[in-house]
Structures are given as structure tokens and as C-alpha cells.
Write an enzyme that holds these catalytic residues in place. Sequence first.
Site, PDB file in Angstrom:
ATOM      1  N   ARG A  69       6.222 -81.336  85.523  1.00 51.93           N
ATOM      2  CA  ARG A  69       5.114 -82.052  86.170  1.00 51.93           C
ATOM      3  C   ARG A  69       3.759 -81.576  85.624  1.00 51.93           C
ATOM      4  NH1 ARG A  69       5.897 -82.960  92.659  1.00 51.93           N
ATOM      5  NH2 ARG A  69       7.762 -84.296  92.584  1.00 51.93           N
ATOM      6  N   LYS A 121      11.434 -78.145  87.099  1.00 49.87           N
ATOM      7  CA  LYS A 121      10.932 -79.488  87.399  1.00 49.87           C
ATOM      8  C   LYS A 121       9.416 -79.458  87.603  1.00 49.87           C
ATOM      9  CE  LYS A 121      15.196 -81.241  89.477  1.00 49.87           C
ATOM     10  NZ  LYS A 121      15.788 -81.998  90.605  1.00 49.87           N
TER      11      LYS A 121
END
Length: 216
Positions: free
Chosen positions: A45, A41
Site C-alpha cells: 500500500r 500488504k
Amino acid sequence: MVLIRVIKEAGCIKRFIPSEFGADPDRIQISDMDYNFYLRKAEIRRLVEAEGIPYTYISCNFLTSYLLPSLVQPGLKTPPRDKIRVFGDGNVKAVFVKEQDVAAFTICSMDDPRLLNKVLYLRPPGNVYSMNELVEIWESKIGKKLEKIYVPEDELLMKIKETPYPDNMQMIFIYSAFVKGDHTYFDIDSHSGAEGTQLYPNVKYATISEFLETLL
């Protein structure tokens, strides 16, 4: 990543909201034991930011459908009514938010300039509790005291190590939230994020107490 490349090439996406919907991957303190769950994750980003794509990240922590139906008891589907395991000292607070409420806050954030290239954190009052507090709420609803069995950090870590992946992931998330405090150990920096109920005080949401009522 194909999706990020397509967004960049399209050039018309006003706001990208990655499908994170959990704890903030940049704040997690268990990156060495979660099988890269949060690392992936965080990598997305960094790709989004590197490409200059406008974004809002949603950090809602736990959804109420995960762990709360068993009152944070791995292997159970309903809350216990006799004995309950309390992980760590039971005083570290975690956050639960109902899925529909996460969606409502997310919709509010989509074109909010205050959240452009920032994180929307959800820590609704009435939804941030320690395990000891969760047990007290449940006891008040069933009219009965439970026998608390405290599971110290080292014992939980040993159990995580002994349990094969992916069966140990619930315990890893419990360790992250209720021992390390990954949902609440940090203050929200106004330069990088904001808390949803402060931005949108008119959004109605279900509290943990209300959710537990449905389990009686």
C-alpha cells in the site's frame, strides 16, 4: 516491486486493486504475531501511494470458504453437532463474505470515483456475527443445542505459541477477528473508505444463514 514499477512506467493504469481480499492491514492489532502477513500488504500500500498510482483497496475480511465451513473450529471440516469451542467471550463480531460476492462488489468499485484512492469495506448485513451468534444460527438449523466450551484469550494465545507455523495461522486469524475484533472494532471513515452494501444496495449477496444451509 516489479509490478508497481511497471504500472508507474506504463502511466495508463486508471485503477490498481491489489490482491489483498482480507482484513484491512492498516487496522490490524496483531502485527507482532502474524509472521508479517499483514505487514507485507501494508508495505505494498505504501509503495502504491508513494508512486501516486490510483488505487482502491478491498477489505472483505473473511471469505466464507475459510473457517465458516467448520463454524470456526480449527482442524474440522464440517460444523460440530455436539460440542463447540467459542473463542474469547464469544461476543466479538467478525465478517464473512462469499467469494463471488466479493468479486461483484470489486467489479462495481473499479471505476467508481467515490472509491478512488480509498478502501472498499465489506460488512454486509446478515454477514457480521459473533461466535455466540453463529452458534445460535447453527443450533436453529439443526434443531439442537450445542455444548459451548469457552476458550479464554490467554489459553488461545498459549495454543498459538505452542503450535508451529504455519499450522497456527488459523488460530491467529481467529484471535485477530473474534478476540481483538480486527474486522469491526473501528468505524469506517468516509474520508478514507466506504462500505460496499451502502454504495451498491442493488448487489445481491449470500448471507451467513444461507451459507450454513448448504452445510446441513
